[in-house]
Design a protein around this motif. Structure first.
Motif, PDB file in Angstrom:
ATOM      1  N   GLU A  30       0.823  -1.202   0.000  1.00 59.36           N
ATOM      2  CA  GLU A  30       0.000   0.000   0.000  1.00 59.36           C
ATOM      3  C   GLU A  30       0.860   1.257   0.000  1.00 59.36           C
ATOM      4  OE1 GLU A  30      -2.735  -0.080   3.199  1.00 59.36           O
ATOM      5  OE2 GLU A  30      -4.015  -1.650   2.323  1.00 59.36           O
ATOM      6  N   GLY A  31       1.952   1.239   0.756  1.00 58.18           N
ATOM      7  CA  GLY A  31       2.834   2.394   0.771  1.00 58.18           C
ATOM      8  C   GLY A  31       3.488   2.654  -0.566  1.00 58.18           C
ATOM      9  N   TYR A  32       3.825   1.584  -1.289  1.00 61.49           N
ATOM     10  CA  TYR A  32       4.467   1.759  -2.589  1.00 61.49           C
ATOM     11  C   TYR A  32       3.505   2.362  -3.607  1.00 61.49           C
ATOM     12  CZ  TYR A  32       6.514   0.503  -7.099  1.00 61.49           C
ATOM     13  OH  TYR A  32       6.990   0.535  -8.374  1.00 61.49           O
ATOM     14  N   PHE A  33       2.278   1.864  -3.648  1.00 57.90           N
ATOM     15  CA  PHE A  33       1.349   2.337  -4.668  1.00 57.90           C
ATOM     16  C   PHE A  33       0.641   3.634  -4.280  1.00 57.90           C
ATOM     17  CE2 PHE A  33       1.723  -2.092  -6.010  1.00 57.90           C
ATOM     18  CZ  PHE A  33       1.881  -1.921  -7.363  1.00 57.90           C
ATOM     19  N   LEU A  34       0.708   4.021  -3.023  1.00 52.58           N
ATOM     20  CA  LEU A  34       0.136   5.296  -2.622  1.00 52.58           C
ATOM     21  C   LEU A  34       1.172   6.413  -2.565  1.00 52.58           C
ATOM     22  CD1 LEU A  34      -2.302   4.251   0.247  1.00 52.58           C
ATOM     23  CD2 LEU A  34      -2.895   4.981  -2.053  1.00 52.58           C
ATOM     24  N   ALA A  35       2.433   6.089  -2.884  1.00 53.98           N
ATOM     25  CA  ALA A  35       3.491   7.093  -2.754  1.00 53.98           C
ATOM     26  C   ALA A  35       3.325   8.231  -3.741  1.00 53.98           C
ATOM     27  CB  ALA A  35       4.859   6.424  -2.930  1.00 53.98           C
ATOM     28  N   ASP A  36       2.866   7.930  -4.949  1.00 54.20           N
ATOM     29  CA  ASP A  36       2.776   8.953  -5.993  1.00 54.20           C
ATOM     30  C   ASP A  36       1.340   9.337  -6.322  1.00 54.20           C
ATOM     31  OD1 ASP A  36       5.500   8.986  -6.196  1.00 54.20           O
ATOM     32  OD2 ASP A  36       5.560   7.493  -7.800  1.00 54.20           O
ATOM     33  N   ALA A  37       0.419   9.110  -5.409  1.00 54.79           N
ATOM     34  CA  ALA A  37      -0.967   9.477  -5.676  1.00 54.79           C
ATOM     35  C   ALA A  37      -1.113  10.992  -5.558  1.00 54.79           C
ATOM     36  CB  ALA A  37      -1.897   8.758  -4.703  1.00 54.79           C
ATOM     37  N   ALA A  38      -1.304  11.668  -6.687  1.00 54.99           N
ATOM     38  CA  ALA A  38      -1.326  13.136  -6.692  1.00 54.99           C
ATOM     39  C   ALA A  38      -2.522  13.686  -5.921  1.00 54.99           C
ATOM     40  CB  ALA A  38      -1.347  13.647  -8.144  1.00 54.99           C
ATOM     41  N   GLU A  39      -3.642  13.038  -6.062  1.00 57.77           N
ATOM     42  CA  GLU A  39      -4.819  13.539  -5.376  1.00 57.77           C
ATOM     43  C   GLU A  39      -4.688  13.393  -3.872  1.00 57.77           C
ATOM     44  OE1 GLU A  39      -8.004  12.441  -8.935  1.00 57.77           O
ATOM     45  OE2 GLU A  39      -8.300  11.756  -6.889  1.00 57.77           O
ATOM     46  N   GLU A  40      -4.045  12.325  -3.422  1.00 60.85           N
ATOM     47  CA  GLU A  40      -3.849  12.129  -1.990  1.00 60.85           C
ATOM     48  C   GLU A  40      -2.903  13.183  -1.435  1.00 60.85           C
ATOM     49  OE1 GLU A  40      -5.810   8.256  -0.978  1.00 60.85           O
ATOM     50  OE2 GLU A  40      -4.378   9.326   0.246  1.00 60.85           O
ATOM     51  N   GLU A  41      -1.849  13.497  -2.192  1.00 59.19           N
ATOM     52  CA  GLU A  41      -0.911  14.504  -1.721  1.00 59.19           C
ATOM     53  C   GLU A  41      -1.570  15.868  -1.670  1.00 59.19           C
ATOM     54  OE1 GLU A  41       2.437  14.326  -4.229  1.00 59.19           O
ATOM     55  OE2 GLU A  41       3.176  12.417  -3.434  1.00 59.19           O
ATOM     56  N   ALA A  96      12.836  -8.320   0.237  1.00 60.66           N
ATOM     57  CA  ALA A  96      13.219  -7.803  -1.074  1.00 60.66           C
ATOM     58  C   ALA A  96      12.177  -6.827  -1.607  1.00 60.66           C
ATOM     59  CB  ALA A  96      13.407  -8.963  -2.048  1.00 60.66           C
ATOM     60  N   LEU A  97      10.913  -7.126  -1.358  1.00 61.62           N
ATOM     61  CA  LEU A  97       9.838  -6.219  -1.775  1.00 61.62           C
ATOM     62  C   LEU A  97       9.943  -4.881  -1.051  1.00 61.62           C
ATOM     63  CD1 LEU A  97       7.236  -6.067  -3.497  1.00 61.62           C
ATOM     64  CD2 LEU A  97       5.992  -6.910  -1.507  1.00 61.62           C
ATOM     65  N   ALA A  98      10.279  -4.912   0.240  1.00 56.29           N
ATOM     66  CA  ALA A  98      10.450  -3.669   0.994  1.00 56.29           C
ATOM     67  C   ALA A  98      11.638  -2.868   0.472  1.00 56.29           C
ATOM     68  CB  ALA A  98      10.633  -3.979   2.478  1.00 56.29           C
ATOM     69  N   GLY A  99      12.714  -3.551   0.071  1.00 55.85           N
ATOM     70  CA  GLY A  99      13.854  -2.850  -0.503  1.00 55.85           C
ATOM     71  C   GLY A  99      13.516  -2.151  -1.806  1.00 55.85           C
ATOM     72  N   CYS A 100      12.736  -2.810  -2.651  1.00 60.39           N
ATOM     73  CA  CYS A 100      12.314  -2.167  -3.904  1.00 60.39           C
ATOM     74  C   CYS A 100      11.422  -0.958  -3.628  1.00 60.39           C
ATOM     75  CB  CYS A 100      11.573  -3.182  -4.779  1.00 60.39           C
ATOM     76  SG  CYS A 100      12.613  -4.494  -5.430  1.00 60.39           S
ATOM     77  N   ALA A 101      10.548  -1.073  -2.647  1.00 59.45           N
ATOM     78  CA  ALA A 101       9.673   0.058  -2.312  1.00 59.45           C
ATOM     79  C   ALA A 101      10.476   1.240  -1.785  1.00 59.45           C
ATOM     80  CB  ALA A 101       8.625  -0.387  -1.298  1.00 59.45           C
ATOM     81  N   ARG A 102      11.483   0.971  -0.969  1.00 53.72           N
ATOM     82  CA  ARG A 102      12.311   2.066  -0.447  1.00 53.72           C
ATOM     83  C   ARG A 102      13.129   2.730  -1.542  1.00 53.72           C
ATOM     84  NH1 ARG A 102      12.942  -1.479   4.075  1.00 53.72           N
ATOM     85  NH2 ARG A 102      14.805  -2.373   3.076  1.00 53.72           N
ATOM     86  N   SER A 103      13.668   1.936  -2.465  1.00 54.89           N
ATOM     87  CA  SER A 103      14.440   2.521  -3.568  1.00 54.89           C
ATOM     88  C   SER A 103      13.552   3.342  -4.490  1.00 54.89           C
ATOM     89  CB  SER A 103      15.136   1.408  -4.357  1.00 54.89           C
ATOM     90  OG  SER A 103      14.179   0.547  -4.963  1.00 54.89           O
ATOM     91  N   ALA A 104      12.296   2.925  -4.653  1.00 61.47           N
ATOM     92  CA  ALA A 104      11.382   3.701  -5.500  1.00 61.47           C
ATOM     93  C   ALA A 104      11.036   5.033  -4.846  1.00 61.47           C
ATOM     94  CB  ALA A 104      10.111   2.895  -5.753  1.00 61.47           C
TER      95      ALA A 104
END
Length: 506
Positions: free
Chosen positions: A261-272, A339-347
């Protein structure tokens, strides 16, 4: 008063004025200097006392939190004190002291080294110490009889040779995995007891009485440890292992859901823009670490639980070894979550691509649904382990998870020909490719996590079969209806949460 320096070459030197103070006998200057040193010393002493008080308060607060988090630790200290007080009666009371003699001190030593936090640890050490002491005493008496019959010339050689051979063989046996896991402490006590009895028998005449007193006092200490550890607020290693397994599943489910959820909500423009963005909790996203670090604790608790007597729902031959397999399956899944958490942090650390948000929003719904269903499967497996009941809806939850994974694969196959190539001709094509690579990595890892979650479910099913978990149909009809109603409501809440996430991403 101020005075200028004398002139050089007839011209006054432009320097700062000098101040001179005339003091009679210099007494006032000396008194002020001593007063300043005393003030500084007093200030230093007060500061040190305040710092010591702060450290003492901080230490006291930490000790209080340790006891408040688990009051059984404080109770364990009281139990050890009670055991030592009861054993000391054999030393202070004359009739009891006359019965065991000066060897009563061995009972005190036995309580100190045998009493453990869990019942399994106490039984393990007590059983090993009792058996090792008795066997070593019997063998030492046999060697003593043989040595006494061989004459004074060969007696020292027989005793020394027996100590050498038995100590060498017993020490080598500690490298055998089975002996190391179950009887390591007993082998150590065997070497100690045999060496003491065999060597002291050369100078002590009443060797039989010495061995008898040693075995008797150790038996007294072990019996008191068993009685207090089992009868007063017992802590069972099997129950601790059982609860830790279920708790780790809950932590793993929460971490997986929060990371995706954190990865896919990171770039939500409307949420920001609206300020309604839900930041992922660090405690939730780091929940997989407790699973990765649980191997040593699981192995220790599984070994100690084998020594425990039947209690509650845990029978005499309860499959504690299967908990290791469940833990290994969870760690296999937690590695992929890491590994999934590492990809989310790098993104999060990289700037978003101009057209990367389209691709991410295109897969957001399917990915969050897969993560939610994986978490649901883990939580259902955790509930099954906690209640020791074979879940009736776990297979349906796995089927829903597999269906969601298939939908995610279909969306992933359709992505390159659609949204991904939409920005291929732009100047930021490199950033777009990097963002797409991260998205594909996260999606692939999520699919792999779902496959490993099935491994966890298989291990839980095996545990349920070996431990004879109750069937879900064995409960009362009202309880079954309540459970089904709660599952329906939780499903509706999950679907409502997914719809809220989809609205935010759209």
């Amino acid at each position: 008063m101020a005075a200028a320096k004398p002139a050089q070459n007839g011209r006054p030197t432009p320097s700062a004025p000098e101040w001179r103070v005339t003091v009679a006998e210099g007494a006032s200057v000396t008194v002020e200097h001593e007063a300043g040193r005393a003030a500084r010393a007093w200030a230093w002493l007060v500061a040190r006392l305040l710092a010591f008080g702060d450290k003492a308060l901080g230490f006291g607060g930490r000790v209080w939190r340790i006891g408040a988090d688990d009051p059984r630790r404080a109770v364990h200290g009281l139990k050890v004190g009670l055991a030592l007080a009861m054993v000391s009666v054999f030393y202070y009371t004359r009739p009891l002291y006359d019965g065991v003699g000066g060897a009563a001190m061995w009972a005190l030593l036995t309580v100190v080294v045998v009493f453990e936090y869990t019942v399994g640890g106490c039984v393990y050490k007590g059983f090993n110490r009792a058996i090792a002491t008795a066997s070593a005493a019997v063998i030492a008496l046999g060697v003593h009889w043989i040595a006494s019959k061989s004459g004074d010339k060969f007696e020292p050689f027989i005793r020394s040779g027996s100590v050498f051979l038995l100590a060498a063989m017993a020490t080598f046996s500690r490298f055998i995995p089975t002996v190391k896991a179950r009887f390591d402490y007993g082998v150590t006590i065997f070497i100690l007891t045999y060496s003491l009895v065999a060597v002291s028998g050369y100078r002590v005449g009443a060797l039989v009485a010495l061995a008898q007193q040693r075995v008797c006092t150790i038996s007294i200490g072990v019996s008191i440890c068993f009685a207090i550890c089992v009868l007063i607020c017992p802590v069972w290693a099997g129950q601790e292992l059982h609860r830790a397994t279920a708790r780790n599943m809950e932590s793993l489910a929460g971490a997986l859901e929060a990371i995706v959820e954190g990865y896919f909500l990171a770039d939500a423009a409307e949420e920001e823009a609206s300020g309604d963005k839900r930041p992922s909790s660090s405690n939730a996203t780091e929940g997989y670490r407790c699973v990765l670090n649980s191997k040593a604790s699981e192995d220790s608790q599984a070994n100690l639980a084998r020594w425990e007597p039947p209690h509650g729902s845990f029978g005499f031959r309860h499959p504690y070894g299967q908990y290791r397999n469940v833990g290994a399956a969870m760690r296999h899944c937690a590695y992929c979550v890491e590994a999934l958490a590492g990809c989310a942090r790098s993104a999060e650390a990289q700037p978003a691509a101009p057209h990367g948000g389209h691709s991410r929003r295109h897969l957001a719904g399917a990915c969050t649904r897969v993560a939610a269903l994986c978490a649901r499967v883990l939580r259902e497996a955790s509930a099954s382990v906690t209640s020791m009941t074979a879940s009736g809806i776990l297979d349906f939850a796995v089927a829903d998870m597999n269906a969601a994974v298939q939908d995610l694969r279909d969306d992933l196959r359709a992505l390159p020909s659609g949204l991904l190539l939409a920005g291929a001709g732009s100047a930021a094509s490199t950033a777009l490719l990097v963002d797409a690579a991260q998205l594909f990595t996260v999606t692939s890892l999520l699919i792999e996590v779902s496959a490993r979650v099935e491994g966890v479910v298989d291990a839980v099913d095996t545990l349920a079969s070996l431990a004879n978990f109750r069937s879900a149909d064995d409960g009362k009809p009202a309880e079954s209806a309540t459970k089904e109603q709660s599952m329906i409501s939780s499903d509706s809440e999950e679907s409502g949460g997914n719809r809220t996430t989809m609205k935010a991403l759209e």
